[in-house]
Design a protein around this motif. Structure first.
Motif, short mmCIF file in Angstrom:
data_model
loop_
_atom_site.label_atom_id
_atom_site.label_comp_id
_atom_site.label_asym_id
_atom_site.label_seq_id
_atom_site.Cartn_x
_atom_site.Cartn_y
_atom_site.Cartn_z
N TRP A 170 14.39 6.77 0.35
CA TRP A 170 12.80 6.13 0.82
C TRP A 170 11.82 6.45 -0.23
O TRP A 170 11.91 7.19 -0.94
N ALA A 171 10.85 5.44 -0.04
CA ALA A 171 9.58 5.74 -0.84
C ALA A 171 8.78 6.64 -0.53
O ALA A 171 8.75 7.09 0.67
N ASP A 172 8.36 7.54 -1.40
CA ASP A 172 7.58 8.75 -1.26
C ASP A 172 6.12 8.33 -0.44
O ASP A 172 5.49 7.34 -1.02
N LEU A 173 5.76 9.17 0.45
CA LEU A 173 4.25 9.23 0.95
C LEU A 173 3.38 9.89 0.13
O LEU A 173 3.54 10.98 -0.45
N LEU A 174 2.37 9.09 -0.64
CA LEU A 174 1.52 9.47 -1.49
C LEU A 174 0.33 10.25 -0.85
O LEU A 174 -0.17 11.08 -1.37
N ALA A 175 -0.24 9.56 0.02
CA ALA A 175 -1.31 10.08 0.93
C ALA A 175 -1.63 9.24 2.09
O ALA A 175 -0.94 8.14 2.38
N SER A 176 -2.49 9.67 3.19
CA SER A 176 -2.56 8.90 4.22
C SER A 176 -4.07 9.01 4.63
O SER A 176 -4.78 9.85 4.14
N TYR A 177 -4.53 8.17 5.43
CA TYR A 177 -6.04 7.82 5.80
C TYR A 177 -5.88 7.79 7.32
O TYR A 177 -5.32 6.84 7.79
N ASP A 178 -6.91 8.42 7.83
CA ASP A 178 -7.22 8.08 9.27
C ASP A 178 -8.64 8.64 9.62
O ASP A 178 -8.93 9.52 9.76
N ASP A 179 -9.41 7.39 9.99
CA ASP A 179 -10.76 7.75 10.56
C ASP A 179 -10.98 7.45 12.16
O ASP A 179 -12.10 7.56 12.60
N GLY A 180 -9.85 7.50 12.74
CA GLY A 180 -9.69 7.28 14.11
C GLY A 180 -9.64 6.09 14.66
O GLY A 180 -8.93 5.63 15.76
N ALA A 181 -10.17 4.88 13.70
CA ALA A 181 -9.82 3.63 14.06
C ALA A 181 -8.74 2.99 13.07
O ALA A 181 -8.14 2.25 13.75
N TRP A 182 -9.22 3.51 12.00
CA TRP A 182 -8.17 2.67 10.92
C TRP A 182 -7.32 3.84 10.38
O TRP A 182 -7.59 4.80 10.07
N VAL A 183 -5.88 3.39 10.23
CA VAL A 183 -5.06 4.35 9.69
C VAL A 183 -4.41 3.59 8.41
O VAL A 183 -3.97 2.19 8.53
N ALA A 184 -4.18 4.20 7.59
CA ALA A 184 -3.63 3.72 5.95
C ALA A 184 -2.64 4.68 5.41
O ALA A 184 -2.76 5.91 5.71
N LEU A 185 -1.47 4.10 4.89
CA LEU A 185 -0.31 4.93 4.32
C LEU A 185 -0.65 4.32 2.76
O LEU A 185 -0.55 2.97 2.53
N LEU A 186 -0.54 5.28 2.04
CA LEU A 186 -0.47 4.88 0.47
C LEU A 186 0.92 5.36 -0.17
O LEU A 186 1.39 6.51 0.08
N VAL A 187 1.86 4.49 -0.34
CA VAL A 187 3.25 4.63 -0.50
C VAL A 187 3.45 4.47 -2.09
O VAL A 187 3.25 3.48 -2.61
N GLU A 188 4.62 5.23 -2.40
CA GLU A 188 5.17 4.94 -3.74
C GLU A 188 5.52 3.45 -3.68
O GLU A 188 6.46 2.65 -2.90
N ASP A 189 5.22 2.68 -5.00
CA ASP A 189 5.48 1.26 -5.01
C ASP A 189 6.94 1.17 -5.73
O ASP A 189 7.17 1.85 -6.80
N VAL A 190 7.85 0.66 -5.25
CA VAL A 190 9.37 0.59 -5.59
C VAL A 190 9.76 -0.90 -6.31
O VAL A 190 9.55 -1.84 -5.29
N GLU A 191 9.95 -0.96 -7.25
CA GLU A 191 10.67 -2.42 -7.84
C GLU A 191 11.97 -2.54 -7.23
O GLU A 191 12.82 -1.79 -7.03
#
Length: 216
Positions: A91-112
């Motif tokens: 699986w692609a690695d989780l690099l970082a995550s963001y959560d301000d209570g309203a918006w949630v984001a995942l920054l994930v390894e990009d796989v060719e």
């Protein structure tokens, strides 16, 4: 394409709040200068491959409660699971995550890679082998009890109930003939599995458009 793909209506990366995009830039250590929007899945949020000024690449998933009140919860669950599982070639690695209570984001390894073609026996075989490996790896690593996972037994039961209405589904509904021809028999199979203990985590979203055979 060997089966209908789940395609929701997604926003583009430019429509993601500036605070989230700034977080991506800062986390990557270089501003995003190119984006490639991805299709597939039912989330209304973005699914974007990004490239930063220094050439760093990543995959961004982001959604806000105003787009769908339930999807941020799904993203938080994904963050928790990936954070626990750590790194693996399956699986692609989780690099970082963001959560301000309203918006949630995942920054994930990009796989060719590209989506597999199930008409190719070799590719289908590779996917089935990979899924078996994934199941074994998930059993080995497990997931802590405080992670809010779906109850598979409950969902199997709901699926079984839904098959009672299959006879009324339009002919164009993308349902395989083997299921349309014996809905009650397959409902019994689902009910049987719903009654079994399920102590191990499983991947719940294995689809053609959610897999990338790749060299890692």
């Amino acid at each position: 394409m060997t089966a209908p793909r789940a395609v929701g209506v997604r926003i583009g990366y430019a429509a993601v709040p500036a605070a989230v995009r700034t977080w991506v830039d800062e986390t990557l250590g270089s501003p995003v200068v190119a984006t490639a929007e991805q299709v597939g899945g039912m989330s209304p949020g973005c699914a974007t491959r990004v490239t930063s000024a220094d050439g760093t690449r990543a995959f961004v998933k982001a959604v806000g409660s105003e787009l769908n009140p339930d999807t941020p919860t799904l993203f938080r669950r994904e963050v928790a699971v990936l954070g626990h599982l750590g790194s693996h070639e399956l699986w692609a690695d989780l690099l970082a995550s963001y959560d301000d209570g309203a918006w949630v984001a995942l920054l994930v390894e990009d796989v060719e890679g590209r989506h597999p073609d199930f008409r190719d026996d070799a590719e289908l075989g590779a996917v089935l082998t990979g899924v078996d490996r994934l199941g074994a790896e998930l059993r080995e690593r497990g997931v802590p009890g405080d992670v809010d996972l779906l109850d598979v037994s409950h969902v199997f039961g709901k699926w079984a109930e839904s098959l009672a209405t299959l006879a009324d589904a339009p002919a164009a509904t993308p349902v395989p003939d083997w299921l349309r021809g014996d809905p009650h028999g397959w409902a019994a199979v689902l009910d049987k599995h719903a009654d079994r203990p399920m102590p191990d985590p499983v991947h719940w979203d294995i689809r053609i458009d959610n897999m990338l055979p790749a060299e890692r």
